[in-house]
Each structure stands twice: as C-alpha cells, then as structure tokens.
Design a protein around this motif. Structure first.
Motif, PDB file in Angstrom:
ATOM      1  N   LYS A  63       0.956  -1.045  -0.011  1.00 42.35           N
ATOM      2  CA  LYS A  63      -0.045   0.030  -0.068  1.00 42.35           C
ATOM      3  C   LYS A  63       0.919   1.124  -0.099  1.00 42.35           C
ATOM      4  CE  LYS A  63      -3.862  -2.279   2.315  1.00 42.35           C
ATOM      5  NZ  LYS A  63      -4.759  -2.112   3.655  1.00 42.35           N
ATOM      6  N   THR A  64       0.693   2.108  -0.870  1.00 48.77           N
ATOM      7  CA  THR A  64       1.342   3.373  -0.889  1.00 48.77           C
ATOM      8  C   THR A  64       0.456   4.664  -0.860  1.00 48.77           C
ATOM      9  OG1 THR A  64       1.125   3.652  -3.302  1.00 48.77           O
ATOM     10  CG2 THR A  64       2.817   2.217  -2.730  1.00 48.77           C
ATOM     11  N   ASP A  65       1.073   5.859  -0.670  1.00 53.38           N
ATOM     12  CA  ASP A  65       0.177   6.852  -0.572  1.00 53.38           C
ATOM     13  C   ASP A  65       0.164   7.714  -2.108  1.00 53.38           C
ATOM     14  OD1 ASP A  65       3.101   7.750  -0.579  1.00 53.38           O
ATOM     15  OD2 ASP A  65       2.872   9.320   0.658  1.00 53.38           O
ATOM     16  N   SER A  66      -0.124   6.793  -2.927  1.00 49.77           N
ATOM     17  CA  SER A  66       0.128   7.102  -4.482  1.00 49.77           C
ATOM     18  C   SER A  66      -1.327   7.390  -5.038  1.00 49.77           C
ATOM     19  CB  SER A  66       0.926   6.510  -5.167  1.00 49.77           C
ATOM     20  OG  SER A  66       0.530   5.095  -5.204  1.00 49.77           O
ATOM     21  N   ASP A  67      -1.319   8.194  -6.098  1.00 51.24           N
ATOM     22  CA  ASP A  67      -2.844   8.053  -6.960  1.00 51.24           C
ATOM     23  C   ASP A  67      -2.576   6.756  -7.906  1.00 51.24           C
ATOM     24  OD1 ASP A  67      -3.452  10.276  -5.860  1.00 51.24           O
ATOM     25  OD2 ASP A  67      -2.895  11.469  -7.434  1.00 51.24           O
ATOM     26  N   PHE A  68      -1.370   6.291  -8.229  1.00 55.14           N
ATOM     27  CA  PHE A  68      -1.232   5.150  -9.246  1.00 55.14           C
ATOM     28  C   PHE A  68      -0.983   3.828  -8.521  1.00 55.14           C
ATOM     29  CE2 PHE A  68       1.409   2.564 -11.852  1.00 55.14           C
ATOM     30  CZ  PHE A  68       0.392   2.269 -13.142  1.00 55.14           C
ATOM     31  N   MET A  69      -1.782   2.786  -8.462  1.00 57.25           N
ATOM     32  CA  MET A  69      -1.432   1.295  -7.851  1.00 57.25           C
ATOM     33  C   MET A  69      -1.233   1.740  -6.539  1.00 57.25           C
ATOM     34  SD  MET A  69       0.480  -0.817 -11.077  1.00 57.25           S
ATOM     35  CE  MET A  69      -0.057  -2.277 -10.191  1.00 57.25           C
ATOM     36  N   SER A  70      -2.058   2.207  -5.847  1.00 64.50           N
ATOM     37  CA  SER A  70      -2.002   2.249  -4.301  1.00 64.50           C
ATOM     38  C   SER A  70      -2.163   1.191  -3.478  1.00 64.50           C
ATOM     39  CB  SER A  70      -2.794   3.557  -3.830  1.00 64.50           C
ATOM     40  OG  SER A  70      -4.104   3.492  -4.195  1.00 64.50           O
ATOM     41  N   TYR A  71      -2.849   0.138  -4.051  1.00 67.14           N
ATOM     42  CA  TYR A  71      -3.119  -0.998  -3.461  1.00 67.14           C
ATOM     43  C   TYR A  71      -2.539  -2.167  -4.546  1.00 67.14           C
ATOM     44  CZ  TYR A  71      -5.708  -5.062  -1.859  1.00 67.14           C
ATOM     45  OH  TYR A  71      -6.143  -6.398  -1.417  1.00 67.14           O
ATOM     46  N   GLN A  72      -1.689  -2.911  -4.187  1.00 64.48           N
ATOM     47  CA  GLN A  72      -1.371  -4.040  -4.708  1.00 64.48           C
ATOM     48  C   GLN A  72      -1.307  -5.240  -4.068  1.00 64.48           C
ATOM     49  OE1 GLN A  72       2.599  -4.551  -7.847  1.00 64.48           O
ATOM     50  NE2 GLN A  72       2.028  -2.497  -7.034  1.00 64.48           N
ATOM     51  N   LEU A  73      -1.877  -6.420  -4.551  1.00 66.03           N
ATOM     52  CA  LEU A  73      -1.502  -7.641  -3.756  1.00 66.03           C
ATOM     53  C   LEU A  73      -1.247  -8.839  -5.119  1.00 66.03           C
ATOM     54  CD1 LEU A  73      -2.217  -9.589  -1.559  1.00 66.03           C
ATOM     55  CD2 LEU A  73      -4.491  -9.606  -2.395  1.00 66.03           C
ATOM     56  N   TYR A  74      -0.156  -9.578  -4.678  1.00 64.89           N
ATOM     57  CA  TYR A  74       0.284 -10.813  -5.411  1.00 64.89           C
ATOM     58  C   TYR A  74       0.071 -12.012  -4.710  1.00 64.89           C
ATOM     59  CZ  TYR A  74       3.263 -13.900  -7.674  1.00 64.89           C
ATOM     60  OH  TYR A  74       3.629 -15.296  -8.384  1.00 64.89           O
ATOM     61  N   SER A  75      -0.608 -12.687  -5.584  1.00 61.66           N
ATOM     62  CA  SER A  75      -0.974 -14.201  -5.143  1.00 61.66           C
ATOM     63  C   SER A  75      -0.100 -15.141  -5.963  1.00 61.66           C
ATOM     64  CB  SER A  75      -2.421 -14.452  -5.089  1.00 61.66           C
ATOM     65  OG  SER A  75      -2.546 -15.904  -5.018  1.00 61.66           O
ATOM     66  N   PRO A  76       1.020 -15.873  -5.482  1.00 62.44           N
ATOM     67  CA  PRO A  76       1.587 -16.866  -6.161  1.00 62.44           C
ATOM     68  C   PRO A  76       0.685 -18.203  -6.566  1.00 62.44           C
ATOM     69  CG  PRO A  76       2.095 -17.109  -3.725  1.00 62.44           C
ATOM     70  CD  PRO A  76       1.149 -16.001  -3.854  1.00 62.44           C
ATOM     71  N   LYS A  77      -0.504 -18.301  -5.772  1.00 57.03           N
ATOM     72  CA  LYS A  77      -1.132 -19.677  -5.987  1.00 57.03           C
ATOM     73  C   LYS A  77      -2.146 -19.316  -7.429  1.00 57.03           C
ATOM     74  CE  LYS A  77      -1.978 -20.666  -1.086  1.00 57.03           C
ATOM     75  NZ  LYS A  77      -2.893 -21.092  -0.278  1.00 57.03           N
ATOM     76  N   ASP A  78      -2.404 -18.160  -7.884  1.00 52.89           N
ATOM     77  CA  ASP A  78      -3.317 -17.900  -9.089  1.00 52.89           C
ATOM     78  C   ASP A  78      -2.450 -17.019 -10.093  1.00 52.89           C
ATOM     79  OD1 ASP A  78      -3.557 -15.498  -7.778  1.00 52.89           O
ATOM     80  OD2 ASP A  78      -5.609 -15.723  -7.529  1.00 52.89           O
ATOM     81  N   LEU A  80      -1.899 -14.079 -10.038  1.00 55.29           N
ATOM     82  CA  LEU A  80      -2.399 -12.749 -10.538  1.00 55.29           C
ATOM     83  C   LEU A  80      -1.810 -11.496  -9.504  1.00 55.29           C
ATOM     84  CD1 LEU A  80      -6.000 -13.825 -10.910  1.00 55.29           C
ATOM     85  CD2 LEU A  80      -4.594 -13.391 -12.442  1.00 55.29           C
ATOM     86  N   VAL A  81      -1.932 -10.397  -9.977  1.00 57.81           N
ATOM     87  CA  VAL A  81      -1.627  -9.307  -9.490  1.00 57.81           C
ATOM     88  C   VAL A  81      -2.969  -8.446  -9.317  1.00 57.81           C
ATOM     89  CG1 VAL A  81      -0.574  -6.848  -9.096  1.00 57.81           C
ATOM     90  CG2 VAL A  81       0.973  -8.950  -9.570  1.00 57.81           C
ATOM     91  N   THR A  91     -13.463  -0.721  -6.688  1.00 57.28           N
ATOM     92  CA  THR A  91     -13.133  -1.484  -7.802  1.00 57.28           C
ATOM     93  C   THR A  91     -11.674  -2.038  -7.806  1.00 57.28           C
ATOM     94  OG1 THR A  91     -14.771  -0.377  -9.279  1.00 57.28           O
ATOM     95  CG2 THR A  91     -12.907  -1.660 -10.378  1.00 57.28           C
ATOM     96  N   ILE A  92     -11.615  -3.215  -8.060  1.00 51.82           N
ATOM     97  CA  ILE A  92     -10.202  -4.105  -7.758  1.00 51.82           C
ATOM     98  C   ILE A  92      -9.868  -4.520  -9.511  1.00 51.82           C
ATOM     99  CG2 ILE A  92      -8.824  -5.795  -6.921  1.00 51.82           C
ATOM    100  CD1 ILE A  92      -9.839  -5.394  -4.198  1.00 51.82           C
ATOM    101  N   LYS A  93      -8.650  -3.973 -10.030  1.00 54.71           N
ATOM    102  CA  LYS A  93      -8.514  -4.699 -11.195  1.00 54.71           C
ATOM    103  C   LYS A  93      -7.337  -5.854 -10.984  1.00 54.71           C
ATOM    104  CE  LYS A  93      -8.942  -0.433 -13.729  1.00 54.71           C
ATOM    105  NZ  LYS A  93      -8.320   0.630 -14.477  1.00 54.71           N
ATOM    106  N   TYR A  94      -7.210  -6.778 -11.907  1.00 58.92           N
ATOM    107  CA  TYR A  94      -6.407  -7.822 -11.867  1.00 58.92           C
ATOM    108  C   TYR A  94      -5.580  -7.853 -13.110  1.00 58.92           C
ATOM    109  CZ  TYR A  94     -10.037 -10.921 -14.078  1.00 58.92           C
ATOM    110  OH  TYR A  94     -10.818 -11.437 -15.115  1.00 58.92           O
ATOM    111  N   ASN A  95      -4.262  -8.375 -13.019  1.00 58.65           N
ATOM    112  CA  ASN A  95      -3.596  -8.713 -14.496  1.00 58.65           C
ATOM    113  C   ASN A  95      -2.957 -10.074 -14.012  1.00 58.65           C
ATOM    114  OD1 ASN A  95      -3.212  -5.544 -14.812  1.00 58.65           O
ATOM    115  ND2 ASN A  95      -3.298  -6.652 -16.795  1.00 58.65           N
ATOM    116  N   ARG A  96      -3.045 -10.821 -15.068  1.00 58.22           N
ATOM    117  CA  ARG A  96      -2.178 -12.232 -15.018  1.00 58.22           C
ATOM    118  C   ARG A  96      -0.610 -11.954 -15.513  1.00 58.22           C
ATOM    119  NH1 ARG A  96      -6.999 -12.966 -17.429  1.00 58.22           N
ATOM    120  NH2 ARG A  96      -8.348 -14.470 -16.618  1.00 58.22           N
TER     121      ARG A  96
END
Length: 209
Positions: A63-78, A80-81, A91-96
């Motif tokens: 988590k950052t104090d930014s306007d761009f990608m202020s929340y980022q979660l990586y899961s090695p199981k799927d 996805l970011v 709204t949460i976006k995801y990328n493979r």
C-alpha cells in the motif's frame, strides 16, 4: 550458563533467517527530475512517497500514498496481481503475470556493497528495455524464487531468482527522472493469512498494466 544462552540465541537467529522472510517493510521514495516537463510534486502525488509492503509465503501486499497503484496484492497461487489506482476505490483490477513474453536483459552482481538497517547488502544492477534498476538486498531477508517463477512481467521472475531476497533499496533510472526507494524499517512478524485476502464488496475486473 551465559555461554549456553549465547549459543541458543545464535542458533535461534540462524533458524529465523534461514526461513523465507515474513513481515513488513516500510519504504520511502525520493525523486530526481531530469526533464523540465515534469513537476516534482505531481510526480510524488502520482507515484507516492511512502510504501508499506507485507510478505508471507510468496504473497505480498503493498500500500502506498500514491494515485497510481496505491493497493497491490500478489498471489503466487493464481499468478495474479490485484490492484487499485485509488486506495478508496471499490473496484479492484487484476492482471495475469504469467502471460507476458520474457524480455532480454543484462545484469551484474557486486558483493558487500552497502549496509542498510544493519543488513549487509549485495547489489544487483539489472538493465532491460524499461531502464536500469539497481537493487540492494540481503540474504538474511530471503524469498523463494519458486513463488515468482511465473511472474514474467518486467522480468520479476529473473530478478527474484538472482537475489533470492526482498530488496532494501531500489534505484530506478529513466530518461526523465530517477526514483530511489529505500527501506526505513524492517519488522519480522507473523502475519495473518486474512491480510492477503481481497477486500469484500469490491467489483473485480480485468485490467491492463
């Protein structure tokens, strides 16, 4: 008895640092502008000045104090970011991260180049089409490359396989600016698995980097 106690502490320390790092790292970000077209305050607002990253079993949450990608979660199981460009967004976006083509790069490793927060660090100088990234890292704060072997975006799988550790400092050089990200605190602590679950009541949509 004192010698026995000292030996016990030494063995406990070795066992702790031989395991994959679990805990939280706080970073600060500093910028140097190289183009008159960029505004320093706008860059800080866009990319942030502080980040807090949690690591556990190959997962990371930043988590950052930014306007761009202020929340980022990586899961090695799927592989996805998940991310949000505004921490308050519902709204949460995801990328493979395993669908990109691996790209050419060059690298150099220099041993024992710095000490950060008491950790002796090696340096990885990594160059690809995105620019030059210089990582400072300690083997005491290890990561398992297996958790990142399918993370092909920005060559992250290669970078983790070279360091086998989290970074304590990252200098990124681009034509218009440089950013220096350096750890201000490393906290070893057991984290709850629930921390790495997606927030409830959020829209989930496919996104693009």
């Amino acid at each position: 008895m004192k010698q026995l106690f000292t030996l016990f502490n030494l063995l406990a320390s070795i066992m702790l640092y031989s395991q994959e790092f679990e805990g939280t790292v706080t970073y600060k970000m500093d910028y140097t502008i190289k183009s008159s077209e960029l505004d320093l305050q706008e860059l800080k607002k866009l990319m942030g000045t502080e980040a807090k990253t949690h690591f556990k079993d190959g997962f990371y949450l930043e988590k950052t104090d930014s306007d761009f990608m202020s929340y980022q979660l990586y899961s090695p199981k799927d592989t996805l970011v998940y991310y949000k460009n505004n921490i308050k967004s519902d709204t949460i976006k995801y990328n493979r991260v395993n669908t990109k083509t691996e790209e050419e790069f060059t690298y150099k490793i220099e041993k024992n180049t710095d000490t950060i927060l008491g950790y002796k660090c090696d340096k990885l100088i990594f160059k690809d089409k995105y620019g030059i990234k210089t990582y400072y890292y300690s083997s005491e704060l290890s990561l398992d490359p297996e958790d990142y072997k399918f993370f092909l975006v920005s060559n992250k799988n290669k970078i983790v396989s070279l360091m086998k550790a989290i970074y304590l400092r990252l200098e990124m050089t681009f034509p218009a600016f440089t950013v220096d990200i350096i750890a201000t605190e490393v906290k070893h602590t057991q984290l709850k698995k629930s921390l790495f679950k997606l927030p409830k009541d959020h829209n989930l949509i496919d996104g693009n980097f």
